[in-house]
Scaffold this motif. Sequence first.
Motif, PDB file in Angstrom:
ATOM      1  N   GLY A  15       0.829  -1.191   0.000  1.00 42.16           N
ATOM      2  CA  GLY A  15       0.000   0.000   0.000  1.00 42.16           C
ATOM      3  C   GLY A  15       0.868   1.247   0.000  1.00 42.16           C
ATOM      4  N   ARG A  25       5.644   3.845  -1.222  1.00 38.57           N
ATOM      5  CA  ARG A  25       5.092   2.513  -1.460  1.00 38.57           C
ATOM      6  C   ARG A  25       5.708   1.567  -0.435  1.00 38.57           C
ATOM      7  N   ASP A  61      -3.625  -1.773  -0.701  1.00 38.32           N
ATOM      8  CA  ASP A  61      -4.265  -2.268  -1.908  1.00 38.32           C
ATOM      9  C   ASP A  61      -5.357  -3.250  -1.495  1.00 38.32           C
TER      10      ASP A  61
END
Length: 65
Positions: A15, A25, A61
């Motif tokens: 994520g 990231r 994510d």
Amino acid sequence: MMGAAELVKFIGREGDLTVGELTIRVKVTDARVQWGDVHLKVEPISGSGEQWVKDYRVSLDKAAA
């Protein structure tokens, strides 16, 4: 309170961690509950280091189906 079976679902996910105006990231390497808050141990996808952060600071994510 979140149990170990629920915390393990965070581990391995990727994520974005936002720090001020910087977005990094990251990959989650561990998870814990401390004082009622979920904390994620993250490391950058590119670069080095690791940090415990509260879960709301990481936009994960969607989990793989």
